[in-house]
Design a protein around this motif. Structure first.
Motif, short mmCIF file in Angstrom:
data_model
loop_
_atom_site.label_atom_id
_atom_site.label_comp_id
_atom_site.label_asym_id
_atom_site.label_seq_id
_atom_site.Cartn_x
_atom_site.Cartn_y
_atom_site.Cartn_z
N ALA A 1 -1.23 27.96 -1.45
CA ALA A 1 -0.35 27.72 -0.26
C ALA A 1 -0.28 26.26 -0.31
O ALA A 1 0.87 25.56 0.10
CB ALA A 1 -0.62 28.42 1.01
N ARG A 2 -1.38 25.36 -0.08
CA ARG A 2 -1.07 23.83 -0.10
C ARG A 2 -0.19 23.53 -1.26
O ARG A 2 0.47 22.57 -1.16
CB ARG A 2 -2.44 23.16 -0.04
N ASP A 3 -0.49 24.01 -2.63
CA ASP A 3 0.43 23.60 -3.63
C ASP A 3 1.79 23.88 -3.64
O ASP A 3 2.52 22.97 -3.73
CB ASP A 3 -0.32 24.11 -4.83
N GLU A 4 2.16 25.00 -3.27
CA GLU A 4 3.37 25.40 -2.82
C GLU A 4 4.17 24.51 -1.58
O GLU A 4 5.30 24.33 -1.73
CB GLU A 4 3.50 27.01 -2.75
N LEU A 5 3.36 24.48 -0.62
CA LEU A 5 3.93 23.75 0.42
C LEU A 5 4.40 22.29 -0.10
O LEU A 5 5.39 21.87 0.42
CB LEU A 5 2.64 23.89 1.57
N ALA A 6 3.34 21.74 -0.76
CA ALA A 6 3.89 20.13 -1.28
C ALA A 6 5.00 20.29 -1.83
O ALA A 6 5.91 19.51 -1.65
CB ALA A 6 2.74 19.64 -2.16
#
Ligand SMILES: [Fe+2]
Ligand SMILES: [Fe+2]
Length: 296
Positions: free
Chosen positions: A201-206
Motif C-alpha cells: 500500500a505504501r508503494d502504491e500510495l507513493a
C-alpha cells in the motif's frame, strides 16, 4: 524487448515471493476448539479502553478479563468490516489492471489473504462466544460509498490507516505471553501477512500521490481524516461495555475522557499518521478529524 520499468514492479515481485514462503490458512493452522486459559486477558489490560478509570476499579478481575474479550471481538468485527471494504476496492482496481503484471497479481494475492483473515476473525468471534459488533448505520453507509468509489491516494491511504492501527495492537498482543494463546496466534498470522500489505500500500500510495493533482489531494486529506475518525471510533463498540454491566453510553464517555485510552489511540496511530503526513495526506479539515478522533 521492452524493459518495462523494472523498478515499477520490484516491490510486488518481492511480496509475491514472500507470500509463497509464509502464508497461513487459519482454518487448519489454529486449534479452534482448544479451551481458553482461565484468567488470561485477551488484550494487555493497559490497552483496555477503561483501564485506569473509576469504572475499571469497580470491576472484578474476571469482569476485566471479560471486557478485554469483548473489546477484542469489537476490534475483530471492525477489522472484518474493513477487510470487506478493502477486498472490494482491490478487486475494483484490478478490473482495469493488466492481469499479467506482478502488481495486479499481488493485489489479488492480498485479496486472497484478506479472505482467509475475514474467516479467521469470524471464527475468533465465534470461539470467544461474543456478538458481532457491527458498524452503526451511518458508518455502514460510508463504507458502502468508500468501497464503491474510492481510488487514487485516498484508497490506499484509507487501507493504511485501518491496517496500521490494528497492526500496532496485534504486534503487542503476539509478543505478550500472558495473554490468551488464541488471540496471540490470530495476531501473529495477521501481523506476518499485513506487513506485506502495508509495504504494498505504501508503494502504491507513493505512485498515486505523485500522479494526483491539488484537488485530488485535498479531497483525499478529507476522506482519509473521515476514515481515520470512523476507524478510531469503531475500535471499541459501546455495546461491548454492556457485557460487564456498564451502560454503553457511560462506558463510551469514560473511555473518551480516559487519558490512558487517549494515549493508546495516539500510540496506535503514530506510525501511519507520520507516514501519511510525510506524503502530504494529513492537513486542512481532514486533520481536524484526526484530532477529534483523538489520534493526534
Ligand atoms: Fe487482514
Ligand atoms: Fe491487509
Amino acid at each position: 524487448m521492452e524493459a518495462a520499468e523494472p523498478e515499477d514492479s520490484a516491490v510486488a515481485e518481492r511480496l509475491l515471493t514472500s507470500s509463497l514462503r509464509t502464508s497461513y490458512d487459519p482454518v487448519v493452522e489454529i486449534d479452534w476448539d482448544a479451551p481458553h486459559t482461565p484468567g488470561a486477558y485477551w488484550l494487555p489490560p493497559h490497552r483496555s479502553s477503561l483501564y485506569g478509570t473509576a469504572l475499571w476499579s469497580g470491576l472484578r478481575e474476571e469482569q476485566r478479563v471479560e471486557l478485554t474479550k469483548h473489546e477484542v471481538a469489537s476490534t475483530a468485527s471492525a477489522g472484518l468490516w474493513f477487510e470487506t471494504i478493502l477486498m472490494q476496492m482491490l478487486i475494483r482496481h484490478y478490473y482495469d489492471a493488466d492481469p499479467t503484471s506482478p502488481r495486479a497479481q499481488y493485489a489479488l494475492t492480498e485479496v486472497a489473504d484478506e479472505c482467509r483473515h475475514s474467516i479467521m476473525f469470524g471464527r475468533l468471534i465465534e470461539a470467544m462466544g461474543c456478538p458481532v459488533y457491527r458498524a452503526d448505520p451511518f458508518d455502514h453507509l460510508l463504507g458502502r460509498f468508500l468501497k464503491a468509489t474510492a481510488s487514487g491516494p485516498r484508497m490506499y491511504a484509507a487501507i493504511l490507516v485501518a491496517e496500521e492501527i490494528l497492526d500496532a495492537f496485534q504486534r503487542e498482543i503476539m509478543a505478550d505471553e500472558s495473554l490468551q494463546p488464541l488471540i496471540r496466534m490470530v495476531s501473529r498470522i495477521h501481523v506476518v501477512e499485513e506487513a506485506r500489505h502495508v509495504r504494498f500500500a505504501r508503494d502504491e500510495l507513493a505512485r498515486q500521490v505523485a500522479a494526483a493533482g491539488p484537488v485530488g489531494m485535498a479531497y483525499a486529506r478529507l476522506l482519509v481524516g473521515r476514515a481515520a475518525h470512523s476507524i478510531a471510533n469503531r475500535l471499541v463498540h459501546p455495546d461491548a461495555y454492556a457485557a460487564v454491566g456498564i451502560p454503553p453510553a457511560v462506558g463510551r464517555a469514560a473511555a473518551r475522557a480516559n487519558p490512558y485510552w487517549q494515549a493508546t489511540l495516539r500510540w496506535s496511530a503514530a506510525r501511519v499518521h507520520d507516514h501519511l503526513a510525510g506524503v502530504g495526506l494529513v492537513g486542512g479539515p481532514g486533520r481536524l478529524l484526526w484530532a477529534r478522533a483523538g489520534l493526534i
